[in-house]
Design a protein around this motif. Structure first.
Motif, mmCIF file in Angstrom:
data_model
loop_
_atom_site.group_PDB
_atom_site.id
_atom_site.type_symbol
_atom_site.label_atom_id
_atom_site.label_comp_id
_atom_site.label_asym_id
_atom_site.label_seq_id
_atom_site.Cartn_x
_atom_site.Cartn_y
_atom_site.Cartn_z
ATOM 1 N N PRO A 81 -9.622 -5.502 8.441
ATOM 2 C CA PRO A 81 -8.513 -5.521 9.397
ATOM 3 C C PRO A 81 -7.222 -4.953 8.801
ATOM 4 N N LEU A 82 -6.557 -4.114 9.580
ATOM 5 C CA LEU A 82 -5.252 -3.575 9.231
ATOM 6 C C LEU A 82 -4.203 -4.134 10.192
ATOM 7 N N ARG A 83 -2.945 -4.066 9.784
ATOM 8 C CA ARG A 83 -1.884 -4.743 10.527
ATOM 9 C C ARG A 83 -1.030 -3.763 11.311
ATOM 10 N N PRO A 84 -0.751 -4.075 12.575
ATOM 11 C CA PRO A 84 0.162 -3.212 13.333
ATOM 12 C C PRO A 84 1.559 -3.179 12.741
ATOM 13 N N ALA A 85 1.975 -4.267 12.104
ATOM 14 C CA ALA A 85 3.311 -4.306 11.503
ATOM 15 C C ALA A 85 3.458 -3.269 10.399
ATOM 16 N N ASP A 86 2.339 -2.862 9.792
ATOM 17 C CA ASP A 86 2.344 -1.832 8.744
ATOM 18 C C ASP A 86 1.913 -0.474 9.281
ATOM 19 N N ASP A 87 1.929 -0.309 10.599
ATOM 20 C CA ASP A 87 1.453 0.924 11.225
ATOM 21 C C ASP A 87 0.007 1.201 10.837
ATOM 22 N N TYR A 88 -0.765 0.137 10.715
ATOM 23 C CA TYR A 88 -2.192 0.233 10.409
ATOM 24 C C TYR A 88 -2.446 1.060 9.147
ATOM 25 N N THR A 89 -1.603 0.874 8.148
ATOM 26 C CA THR A 89 -1.737 1.612 6.894
ATOM 27 C C THR A 89 -2.850 1.008 6.054
ATOM 28 N N LEU A 90 -3.728 1.859 5.549
ATOM 29 C CA LEU A 90 -4.759 1.436 4.601
ATOM 30 C C LEU A 90 -4.262 1.799 3.207
ATOM 31 N N ALA A 91 -3.812 0.790 2.467
ATOM 32 C CA ALA A 91 -3.281 1.018 1.129
ATOM 33 C C ALA A 91 -4.438 1.242 0.154
ATOM 34 N N PRO A 92 -4.283 2.139 -0.815
ATOM 35 C CA PRO A 92 -5.357 2.345 -1.795
ATOM 36 C C PRO A 92 -5.795 1.071 -2.490
ATOM 37 N N ALA A 93 -4.857 0.197 -2.816
ATOM 38 C CA ALA A 93 -5.232 -1.050 -3.490
ATOM 39 C C ALA A 93 -6.083 -1.934 -2.589
ATOM 40 N N THR A 94 -5.752 -1.947 -1.304
ATOM 41 C CA THR A 94 -6.545 -2.723 -0.344
ATOM 42 C C THR A 94 -7.961 -2.167 -0.248
ATOM 43 N N LEU A 95 -8.067 -0.853 -0.207
ATOM 44 C CA LEU A 95 -9.382 -0.227 -0.146
ATOM 45 C C LEU A 95 -10.198 -0.535 -1.396
ATOM 46 N N ARG A 96 -9.604 -0.408 -2.544
ATOM 47 C CA ARG A 96 -10.327 -0.663 -3.788
ATOM 48 C C ARG A 96 -10.867 -2.098 -3.825
ATOM 49 N N GLN A 97 -10.048 -3.021 -3.393
ATOM 50 C CA GLN A 97 -10.475 -4.429 -3.402
ATOM 51 C C GLN A 97 -11.606 -4.671 -2.415
ATOM 52 N N ALA A 98 -11.664 -3.905 -1.331
ATOM 53 C CA ALA A 98 -12.666 -4.136 -0.292
ATOM 54 C C ALA A 98 -14.017 -3.528 -0.620
ATOM 55 N N LEU A 99 -14.057 -2.504 -1.467
ATOM 56 C CA LEU A 99 -15.322 -1.843 -1.785
ATOM 57 C C LEU A 99 -16.162 -2.722 -2.707
ATOM 58 N N ALA A 119 -1.382 13.558 2.329
ATOM 59 C CA ALA A 119 -1.026 12.726 1.177
ATOM 60 C C ALA A 119 -1.770 11.398 1.213
ATOM 61 N N GLU A 120 -1.904 10.812 2.395
ATOM 62 C CA GLU A 120 -2.651 9.558 2.512
ATOM 63 C C GLU A 120 -4.126 9.773 2.192
ATOM 64 N N TRP A 121 -4.688 10.885 2.684
ATOM 65 C CA TRP A 121 -6.075 11.206 2.320
ATOM 66 C C TRP A 121 -6.215 11.266 0.799
ATOM 67 N N ALA A 122 -5.329 11.979 0.145
ATOM 68 C CA ALA A 122 -5.436 12.152 -1.304
ATOM 69 C C ALA A 122 -5.380 10.814 -2.026
ATOM 70 N N ALA A 123 -4.504 9.920 -1.585
ATOM 71 C CA ALA A 123 -4.381 8.612 -2.228
ATOM 72 C C ALA A 123 -5.646 7.778 -2.048
ATOM 73 N N LEU A 124 -6.221 7.786 -0.852
ATOM 74 C CA LEU A 124 -7.437 7.010 -0.603
ATOM 75 C C LEU A 124 -8.624 7.589 -1.356
ATOM 76 N N LEU A 125 -8.693 8.908 -1.425
ATOM 77 C CA LEU A 125 -9.817 9.542 -2.115
ATOM 78 C C LEU A 125 -9.700 9.396 -3.624
ATOM 79 N N GLY A 126 -8.504 9.110 -4.101
ATOM 80 C CA GLY A 126 -8.359 8.756 -5.503
ATOM 81 C C GLY A 126 -9.092 7.473 -5.840
ATOM 82 N N VAL A 127 -9.289 6.630 -4.845
ATOM 83 C CA VAL A 127 -10.069 5.397 -5.010
ATOM 84 C C VAL A 127 -11.557 5.684 -4.829
ATOM 85 N N THR A 128 -11.915 6.325 -3.730
ATOM 86 C CA THR A 128 -13.341 6.518 -3.429
ATOM 87 C C THR A 128 -14.026 7.391 -4.477
#
Length: 381
Positions: A116-134, A157-166
């Motif tokens: 789940p992502l939050r509307p208050a954060d504009d549904y932002t998926l933070a790299p740290a959140t992604l790393r913790q979820a995998l 830029a957001e793609w690049a940050a997330l793919l730095g995790v994946t």
């Protein structure tokens, strides 16, 4: 009469260039309708690959592209090929997201886990959140860009940050559903309707990136039975073999229409956005005028507004049940919407503005009456 703001299809005419190409493919036939190879007509696959290269995906070639009989078929084919029953078969889905993913994953033998992502954060998926979820059983990260239902768009830029995790998880695939890529509203006056950044433009040293898209949304070819997958070579070959075994080629007239539309994709997408702009502004203004409506930002993509009506939920019911009941009560008042509970966000409603202006105005009138009545009831209670 019930007015539907729930449909996923727009109120768009078929682009003239696509219609003409389909008609020409049928004219003068002296024998049977031509049948392409199962993976799709070579000229269509080459045109799509060329367009992705123009958008920064330098590595994409025609053999990476598979034409499928619809986008759901494309998604199901990928899920069926990559999920491993008894092994890594988990699909991680940031939510809110499209309600249809769960059933496709289940039928392919996978397990869907929501993030789940939050509307208050504009549904932002933070790299740290992604790393913790995998986790080890996570086989596929599933994203949509722009997102259905929220309209959230991932930047390069957001793609690049997330793919730095994946990239630290070589056994993980990243699938981006980009079917709304051309329905984008940007503040940049130089390119107000530029397509959303594609996953394929990002470096992919481990061959992890897959894109699924189609022609029904951004190219106004709803009902033509066209989808596509762009995948690393080994997966693309398996998908082609699967299609040969189970389905065969998409009919030639549909592929001819798709080829013509691909050659004019930016112009078609921009024309659709210009057509949608007045209704977009009308729905945004109408929702912001509702009693008690929380503030929200205009979504960057798709032709939906994902609006928060959680203040109207019955407190005596569990959130999912209350959200379903609210959607049913709105339908009884004459407006059909998509229940946000089916997208992972109870209390929200997905409302389409890709409808006739007269229908949208009447829907807003009914919605205003419905919300005002609910507010009176809540105050009385």
């Amino acid at each position: 009469m019930l007015i539907s703001l729930a449909s996923g299809y727009g109120d768009f005419a078929v682009p003239a260039v696509a219609l003409e190409a389909a008609v020409q493919s049928l004219q003068g036939l002296a024998g049977p309708l031509p049948v392409s190879e199962a993976a799709g007509a070579p000229e269509l696959r080459a045109a799509l690959a060329a367009r992705y290269r123009q958008r920064g995906a330098a590595q994409v070639r025609a053999e990476h592209v598979i034409i499928t009989p619809g986008t759901k078929a494309a998604l199901f084919a990928v899920f069926s090929e990559v999920l491993r029953p008894g092994g890594a078969n988990e699909v991680l889905l940031p939510t809110p997201n499209w309600f249809g993913f769960g059933e496709l994953v289940r039928r392919a033998g996978g397990q869907l886990r929501e993030l789940p992502l939050r509307p208050a954060d504009d549904y932002t998926l933070a790299p740290a959140t992604l790393r913790q979820a995998l986790r080890p059983e996570t086989r596929l990260l599933l994203l949509t860009n722009p997102n259905n239902p929220t309209g959230r768009r991932y930047t390069a830029a957001e793609w690049a940050a997330l793919l730095g995790v994946t990239g630290d998880f070589p056994g993980l695939l990243v699938l981006s559903d980009e079917i709304y890529e051309g329905i984008v509203f940007d503040d940049d006056p130089a390119a107000p309707y530029a397509p959303a950044p594609t996953l394929l433009a990002q470096p992919d040293p481990h061959g992890q990136h897959v894109v699924v898209s189609g022609f029904s949304k951004s190219l106004a070819l709803a009902g033509w039975g066209l989808g596509l997958v762009v995948a690393p070579p080994a997966l693309a070959a398996r998908l082609a073999e699967r299609q040969f075994a189970l389905a065969g080629a998409v009919p030639a007239p549909s592929q001819a229409a798709a080829l013509a539309a691909t050659g004019h994709a930016e112009a078609i997408g921009a024309a659709l956005c210009r057509q949608l702009q007045p209704n977009r502004e009308l729905l945004l203004a109408g929702l912001r005028a509702l009693p008690g409506q929380p503030d929200f930002a205009a979504p960057a993509g798709t032709y939906y507004i994902f609006a928060d009506f959680s203040r109207l939920l019955a407190p005596s019911l569990p959130p999912l049940a209350a959200s379903k009941a609210l959607t049913a009560e709105l339908a009884a008042a004459g407006v059909l919407a998509v229940d946000g509970g089916t997208c992972g966000a109870p209390g929200f409603l997905r409302l389409s503005y890709a409808v006739a202006e007269t229908d949208l105005r009447e829907a807003l009138r009914r919605l205003g009456q419905f919300v005002a009545a609910r507010h009176r009831t809540i105050k009385l209670d």
